[in-house]
Design a protein around this motif. Structure first.
Motif: not given
Length: 526
Positions: A404-426
Motif C-alpha cells: 500500500q505504501y510502495q505503489i500509487r495511490p499512497f495512503p494519506d499517512a505520512g511522513p513515511v520512510l519506506l525501505m524498498i528493494q529494487h531489482g531492475n529486471q530489464a
C-alpha cells in the motif's frame, strides 16, 4: 522518447491492491485449493521442493514483475514473446521467432508456429495481441503495466495467425524490451479480472495451491520446447532464513532462496549477485521530510559500509544509485554518501531552528522477510536517525500491507520512510527512473518538472549516448530531488541440495527457471 504521462494513474494502481486482496480473500473462502487431491511433500527424485521467503500474493501473469510472483510464474507457467538473457543482456526469441521495427512507431513480431497452451489450445497471434492488450490497455491493474508501460496505451493487432503489430504513440526504441515483460495467455483468459490459476505455454502448469501452505506445479507434457527434467515442483514458504536453510540441510527441500550468510546453509550455500538495490524512499510531501536538509541528514545518517560489513557479512556493496552495474545507465564514478552523523545532526538542528517540525513522528516502514537481516537493518537506521535528532517509529508489515505504501495511490499517512528493494529486471535505467524518480512515477513520492525533462531527454537516445544520459540522470538525483538514501547493491545466498544442478544468476531472484535445473545423478549439465 517522451511518452505521455496521465495524471489519472490512480485508478489502475488502486486496482492492483484491490485485485490482489480480492484474490486472497477468494482463496480463503474457497478452501484455499485449486485442485482437490491428496497432497504429499514426500521426497522424490522427480520432484523439486523449493522454499521461498513468502507466499506469492498472486499467480496472475500480468503481475509477474512482482518478484514474489515472477519467481514462480515467469518462464515456468507462462512465457513472453521475447526474453532477456540475464548474462549478456541481449534479447532472445521465445514465442516470437523474430521482430523488427517496421516504421517509427510500429514493431512487428513473427509468432513461432506449433506452440500450444497447457490446456491443448493453439497459441497464435490473436493470443499474443490479447495478452498485450490485457496487460497494458485494460483497467484490471496489472503490475507490469505500471512497472513497464506507465500509462502508455498501445495499439495491438493480429495481422494474421503468425504476425502481431504493436503501435506506440511516439517512437519507442526499446519496445521489444518492454514486451519481454508481457506473459502470453490464451484469449479465453478473463479480460475483466485477474486469474488465480493461469494457463500458459510454459514447461509447467498449476497442479494445486493450498493457500498458506504450499503450491505445486506439474510438468506440462505437451510443452513445445525441450522437456524439463523434473516432473513436479512444490513451493513452500518460511519467513526465517535459518528455517529455509535448515529445510535444505535436513533434506526437506532441494532449494531455498534469499538467505543470509549467517542462516546456516554452510557448504550448500551458493552466493550470487541478485540484481537488487536496497534504499530508503522518503516522502518529501510531508514535514519534516519536505525540507531538503532533513532528507540530506537522513542520507548522511545511513552507515552503508557498516551495514554491509556487519549485517550482510560482506555480501553486497554500498550503493550510490538505485541500479546495479549490469544496467544501462549505471555510473561507476558515483560514490556513496559518506556516513557523517555529526553533519546529519547539524542539518537537523539547522532545520529545527528555522521552524521545521523535526520532532514530528516519522514512520519507518519495512516488509517482513524483504531481505536477510531486514529487521536489524531497520533498527540500525532508526538508531542513527534518532541520534541525528529525528523522531522515528519502526513499523514492520507483511507484503500486502507494505505494498500500500510502495505503489500509487499512497495512503494519506505520512511522513513515511519506506525501505524498498529494487531489482531492475530489464537491464535499462529507464525502467528504474520512470517508476521511482519521475514526479508521477508508479513508485515515486515526488519529483520536479526539471528532473522529468532530464529523464525524457535520456529516453530518446540509444547506444552510448543513452548510457551517458542516464548516468547523468542518476548522478543528479541527490541534488535535484533527494528522494532516496541508497543503502546497498545486494548479493544473495541460495541453499542447494547436492542432488540438484543449478547455477543462479542475476535474474534468479525475479525468475527462477525450473527447466534450468537438473538432477546431479544424470549426465545433464545445469
Amino acid at each position: 522518447m517522451s511518452p505521455p504521462r496521465s495524471l489519472q494513474q490512480g485508478t489502475r494502481y488502486r486496482a492492483v491492491i484491490a485485485a490482489t486482496a480480492a484474490m486472497t480473500v477468494s482463496a480463503l473462502a474457497a478452501g484455499c485449493s485449486v485442485a482437490n487431491s491428496n497432497h504429499s511433500d514426500a521426497a522424490s527424485p522427480d520432484t523439486l521442493r523449493i522454499v521461498l521467503p513468502q507466499e506469492p500474493p498472486t499467480l496472475e501473469p500480468c503481475d509477474a514483475s512482482l518478484t514474489s510472483t515472477g519467481v514462480v510464474v515467469r518462464s515456468n507457467i507462462t512465457e513472453p514473446l521475447v526474453e532477456r538473457n540475464a548474462d549478456t543482456g541481449d534479447l532472445e526469441p521465445k514465442l516470437a521467432e523474430s521482430w523488427e521495427q517496421t516504421s517509427d512507431k510500429v514493431w512487428t513480431f513473427r509468432i513461432r508456429p506449433d506452440v500450444t497452451f497447457s490446456d491443448g489450445s493453439v497459441f497464435d497471434a490473436a493470443d499474443a495481441a490479447f495478452s498485450i492488450d490485457r496487460t497494458v490497455n485494460s483497467t484490471i491493474g496489472c503490475d507490469v503495466d505500471g512497472y513497464v508501460f506507465g500509462d502508455d496505451a498501445l495499439v495491438v493487432a493480429a495481422v494474421d495467425p503468425s504476425t502481431v503489430t504493436v503501435t506506440t504513440a511516439t517512437a519507442d526504441p526499446i519496445l521489444p524490451l518492454r514486451i519481454s515483460f508481457v506473459e502470453m495467455v490464451p484469449t479465453t483468459t478473463d479480460a475483466q479480472d485477474k486469474v488465480r490459476a493461469p494457463i500458459g505455454t510454459g514447461p509447467y502448469r498449476v497442479d494445486y495451491w493450498d493457500h498458506g501452505q504450499r503450491l505445486s506445479l506439474v510438468r506440462n507434457d505437451t510443452y513445445w520446447g525441450s522437456m524439463p527434467e523434473y516432473t513436479r515442483a512444490i513451493y513452500q514458504w518460511r519467513t526465517e532464513g535459518s528455517v529455509r536453510a535448515a529445510m535444505v540441510t535436513n533434506d526437506e527441500a532441494e532449494l531455498a532462496t534469499y538467505l543470509g550468510p549467517e542462516d546456516g546453509a554452510g557448504d550448500l550455500g551458493v552466493a550470487y549477485p541478485n540484481n537488487e538495490t536496497t534504499a530508503l524512499r522518503m516522502m518529501a510531501t510531508e514535514p519534516p521530510l519536505d525540507d531538503y536538509r532533513v532528507r540530506e541528514a537522513i542520507d548522511y545518517s545511513v552507515n552503508r559500509g557498516g551495514i554491509v560489513k556487519a549485517l550482510f557479512q560482506g555480501l553486497g556493496d554500498p550503493a550510490a544509485q538505485l541500479v546495479g552495474s549490469s544496467i544501462v545507465g549505471f555510473d561507476p564514478d558515483l560514490q556513496p554518501t559518506p556516513y557523517d552523523p555529526r553533519r546529519a545532526a547539524a542539518l537537523v538542528a539547522e532545520a529545527k531552528a528555522d521552524g521545521v517540525p523535526v520532532d514530528r513522528e516519522i514512520r519507518l516502514i519495512g516488509r517482513t522477510g524483504q531481505f536477510p537481516k531486514i529487521n536489524e537493518t531497520i533498527e540500525v537506521i532508526q538508531n542513527s536517525l534518532s541520534e541525528a535528532g529525528l523522531n522515528v517509529k519502526i513499523e514492520m508489515m507483511d507484503t500486502a500491507g507494505q505494498m500500500q505504501y510502495q505503489i500509487r495511490p499512497f495512503p494519506d499517512a505520512g511522513p513515511v520512510l519506506l525501505m524498498i528493494q529494487h531489482g531492475n529486471q530489464a537491464g535499462d535505467a529507464q525502467f528504474t527512473v520512470d517508476q521511482y524518480m519521475r514526479s508521477d512515477g508508479y513508485q515515486s513520492y515526488f519529483g520536479t518538472a526539471q528532473y522529468d525533462a532530464h529523464i525524457d531527454a535520456a529516453e530518446q537516445l540509444v547506444g552510448d549516448a543513452r548510457q551517458d544520459a542516464f548516468a547523468a540522470v542518476l548522478a543528479d538525483e541527490p541534488e535535484e530531488v533527494r528522494q532516496f538514501a541508497y543503502i546497498a547493491h545486494m548479493n544473495a545466498v541460495l541453499a542447494k541440495s547436492p542432488s540438484v544442478r543449478y547455477e543462479p544468476n542475476s535474474a534468479t531472484g525475479d525468475e527462477m527457471r525450473l527447466s534450468e535445473m537438473t538432477r546431479a545423478d544424470t549426465n545433464a549439465s545445469g
